[in-house]
Design a protein around this motif. Structure first.
Motif, PDB file in Angstrom:
ATOM      1  N   CYS A  74     -27.115   3.093 -44.435  1.00 48.63           N
ATOM      2  CA  CYS A  74     -27.092   4.441 -43.883  1.00 48.63           C
ATOM      3  C   CYS A  74     -26.489   5.381 -44.919  1.00 48.63           C
ATOM      4  O   CYS A  74     -25.459   5.076 -45.516  1.00 48.63           O
ATOM      5  CB  CYS A  74     -26.250   4.443 -42.604  1.00 48.63           C
ATOM      6  SG  CYS A  74     -26.091   6.086 -41.882  1.00 48.63           S
ATOM      7  N   GLY A  86     -24.349   8.996 -33.766  1.00 49.13           N
ATOM      8  CA  GLY A  86     -24.518   7.954 -34.777  1.00 49.13           C
ATOM      9  C   GLY A  86     -23.588   8.202 -35.943  1.00 49.13           C
ATOM     10  O   GLY A  86     -22.719   9.086 -35.893  1.00 49.13           O
ATOM     11  N   GLN A  87     -23.772   7.431 -36.996  1.00 42.05           N
ATOM     12  CA  GLN A  87     -22.899   7.544 -38.170  1.00 42.05           C
ATOM     13  C   GLN A  87     -22.902   8.949 -38.775  1.00 42.05           C
ATOM     14  O   GLN A  87     -21.866   9.438 -39.198  1.00 42.05           O
ATOM     15  CB  GLN A  87     -23.323   6.535 -39.242  1.00 42.05           C
ATOM     16  CG  GLN A  87     -22.981   5.116 -38.925  1.00 42.05           C
ATOM     17  CD  GLN A  87     -21.492   4.895 -38.922  1.00 42.05           C
ATOM     18  OE1 GLN A  87     -20.769   5.383 -39.780  1.00 42.05           O
ATOM     19  NE2 GLN A  87     -21.022   4.173 -37.934  1.00 42.05           N
ATOM     20  N   CYS A 133     -27.535   3.673 -39.537  1.00 44.16           N
ATOM     21  CA  CYS A 133     -26.933   4.916 -39.049  1.00 44.16           C
ATOM     22  C   CYS A 133     -26.590   4.892 -37.567  1.00 44.16           C
ATOM     23  O   CYS A 133     -26.359   5.938 -36.971  1.00 44.16           O
ATOM     24  CB  CYS A 133     -27.791   6.129 -39.385  1.00 44.16           C
ATOM     25  SG  CYS A 133     -27.956   6.396 -41.173  1.00 44.16           S
ATOM     26  N   ASP A 193     -27.056  -0.699 -34.864  1.00 46.81           N
ATOM     27  CA  ASP A 193     -26.901  -1.202 -36.225  1.00 46.81           C
ATOM     28  C   ASP A 193     -26.318  -0.100 -37.112  1.00 46.81           C
ATOM     29  O   ASP A 193     -26.991   0.879 -37.422  1.00 46.81           O
ATOM     30  CB  ASP A 193     -28.266  -1.664 -36.749  1.00 46.81           C
ATOM     31  CG  ASP A 193     -28.171  -2.387 -38.075  1.00 46.81           C
ATOM     32  OD1 ASP A 193     -27.164  -2.227 -38.791  1.00 46.81           O
ATOM     33  OD2 ASP A 193     -29.122  -3.119 -38.400  1.00 46.81           O
ATOM     34  N   THR A 194     -25.069  -0.270 -37.536  1.00 41.80           N
ATOM     35  CA  THR A 194     -24.418   0.765 -38.343  1.00 41.80           C
ATOM     36  C   THR A 194     -25.060   0.914 -39.714  1.00 41.80           C
ATOM     37  O   THR A 194     -25.003   1.984 -40.304  1.00 41.80           O
ATOM     38  CB  THR A 194     -22.909   0.485 -38.499  1.00 41.80           C
ATOM     39  OG1 THR A 194     -22.736  -0.816 -39.062  1.00 41.80           O
ATOM     40  CG2 THR A 194     -22.194   0.571 -37.161  1.00 41.80           C
ATOM     41  N   SER A 195     -25.706  -0.145 -40.228  1.00 43.53           N
ATOM     42  CA  SER A 195     -26.376  -0.014 -41.526  1.00 43.53           C
ATOM     43  C   SER A 195     -27.609   0.877 -41.416  1.00 43.53           C
ATOM     44  O   SER A 195     -28.120   1.363 -42.419  1.00 43.53           O
ATOM     45  CB  SER A 195     -26.755  -1.384 -42.084  1.00 43.53           C
ATOM     46  OG  SER A 195     -27.768  -1.985 -41.312  1.00 43.53           O
ATOM     47  N   ALA A 244     -24.038   3.438 -34.363  1.00 46.79           N
ATOM     48  CA  ALA A 244     -22.587   3.535 -34.180  1.00 46.79           C
ATOM     49  C   ALA A 244     -22.088   2.331 -33.396  1.00 46.79           C
ATOM     50  O   ALA A 244     -22.816   1.789 -32.561  1.00 46.79           O
ATOM     51  CB  ALA A 244     -22.236   4.826 -33.443  1.00 46.79           C
ATOM     52  N   GLU A 245     -20.883   1.953 -33.666  1.00 52.77           N
ATOM     53  CA  GLU A 245     -20.251   0.856 -32.932  1.00 52.77           C
ATOM     54  C   GLU A 245     -19.025   1.412 -32.214  1.00 52.77           C
ATOM     55  O   GLU A 245     -18.149   1.996 -32.844  1.00 52.77           O
ATOM     56  CB  GLU A 245     -19.821  -0.241 -33.899  1.00 52.77           C
ATOM     57  CG  GLU A 245     -19.205  -1.425 -33.224  1.00 52.77           C
ATOM     58  CD  GLU A 245     -18.801  -2.501 -34.222  1.00 52.77           C
ATOM     59  OE1 GLU A 245     -17.815  -3.204 -33.933  1.00 52.77           O
ATOM     60  OE2 GLU A 245     -19.443  -2.624 -35.271  1.00 52.77           O
ATOM     61  N   HIS A 256     -27.131   5.680 -28.768  1.00 58.68           N
ATOM     62  CA  HIS A 256     -26.957   5.508 -30.215  1.00 58.68           C
ATOM     63  C   HIS A 256     -27.602   4.201 -30.640  1.00 58.68           C
ATOM     64  O   HIS A 256     -27.814   3.297 -29.825  1.00 58.68           O
ATOM     65  CB  HIS A 256     -25.467   5.505 -30.588  1.00 58.68           C
ATOM     66  CG  HIS A 256     -24.649   4.537 -29.797  1.00 58.68           C
ATOM     67  ND1 HIS A 256     -24.463   3.227 -30.188  1.00 58.68           N
ATOM     68  CD2 HIS A 256     -24.008   4.679 -28.615  1.00 58.68           C
ATOM     69  CE1 HIS A 256     -23.706   2.612 -29.279  1.00 58.68           C
ATOM     70  NE2 HIS A 256     -23.426   3.473 -28.308  1.00 58.68           N
ATOM     71  N   ARG A 289     -20.641  11.486 -36.943  1.00 57.12           N
ATOM     72  CA  ARG A 289     -19.215  11.169 -36.779  1.00 57.12           C
ATOM     73  C   ARG A 289     -18.347  12.362 -37.158  1.00 57.12           C
ATOM     74  O   ARG A 289     -18.810  13.306 -37.811  1.00 57.12           O
ATOM     75  CB  ARG A 289     -18.844   9.965 -37.637  1.00 57.12           C
ATOM     76  CG  ARG A 289     -18.851  10.240 -39.128  1.00 57.12           C
ATOM     77  CD  ARG A 289     -18.522   8.974 -39.904  1.00 57.12           C
ATOM     78  NE  ARG A 289     -18.547   9.159 -41.324  1.00 57.12           N
ATOM     79  CZ  ARG A 289     -19.599   8.967 -42.100  1.00 57.12           C
ATOM     80  NH1 ARG A 289     -20.746   8.618 -41.563  1.00 57.12           N
ATOM     81  NH2 ARG A 289     -19.527   9.135 -43.399  1.00 57.12           N
TER      82      ARG A 289
END
Length: 142
Positions: free
Chosen positions: A29, A120-121, A96, A92-94, A98-99, A89, A124
């Protein structure tokens, strides 16, 4: 007699590293930060300080793993004031996504798309919360 490695063997390891780095970069991301807290807040539909109450997995969308998280709001910086919000969202953070961990508090910035709120990332909080609160106060005063 000195044994030398074959020239192709010397190139194989750096080439493999370069290919692995390129593949990783293609999947990573990458977000450009907003120019200011005020600009990010202006573009957002909703900004809250909230605790994760629950989360659920959703069917993949265009091949991307999706989730929806219910946040219990402690403060609304921008947007409609509610006790709870469901926000979608990617998982998968890779890619983009969010966790969000249950029980933890987050600053959540969301945008509306297709009638739903998304984060998402790239959405943020890039700046300290105080910068967003100051921007919200200035926008309300204007």
């Amino acid at each position: 007699m000195e044994r030398r490695p074959h020239p192709f063997r010397l190139l194989a390891f750096p080439a493999a590293l370069a290919l692995a780095a390129a593949a990783g970069a293609a999947l990573a991301c990458s977000c450009l930060p907003p120019v200011s807290a005020a600009a990010q807040l202006e573009d957002a539909e909703l900004m809250i300080v909230a605790r994760v109450a629950e989360a659920r997995r959703l069917p993949p969308q265009d091949g991307y793993p999706m989730a929806e998280t219910r946040f219990t709001v402690s403060r609304t910086i921008k947007g409609e004031t509610r006790r709870n919000w469901w926000i979608r969202h990617g998982r998968d953070t890779s890619l983009c996504g969010a966790e969000f961990r249950p029980g933890r508090e987050y600053v959540v910035i969301a945008h509306r798309s297709d009638g739903r709120l998304w984060t998402g990332q790239c959405s943020r909080a890039w700046f300290p919360l105080e910068d967003y609160e100051r921007a919200a106060a200035e926008a309300a005063a204007a």
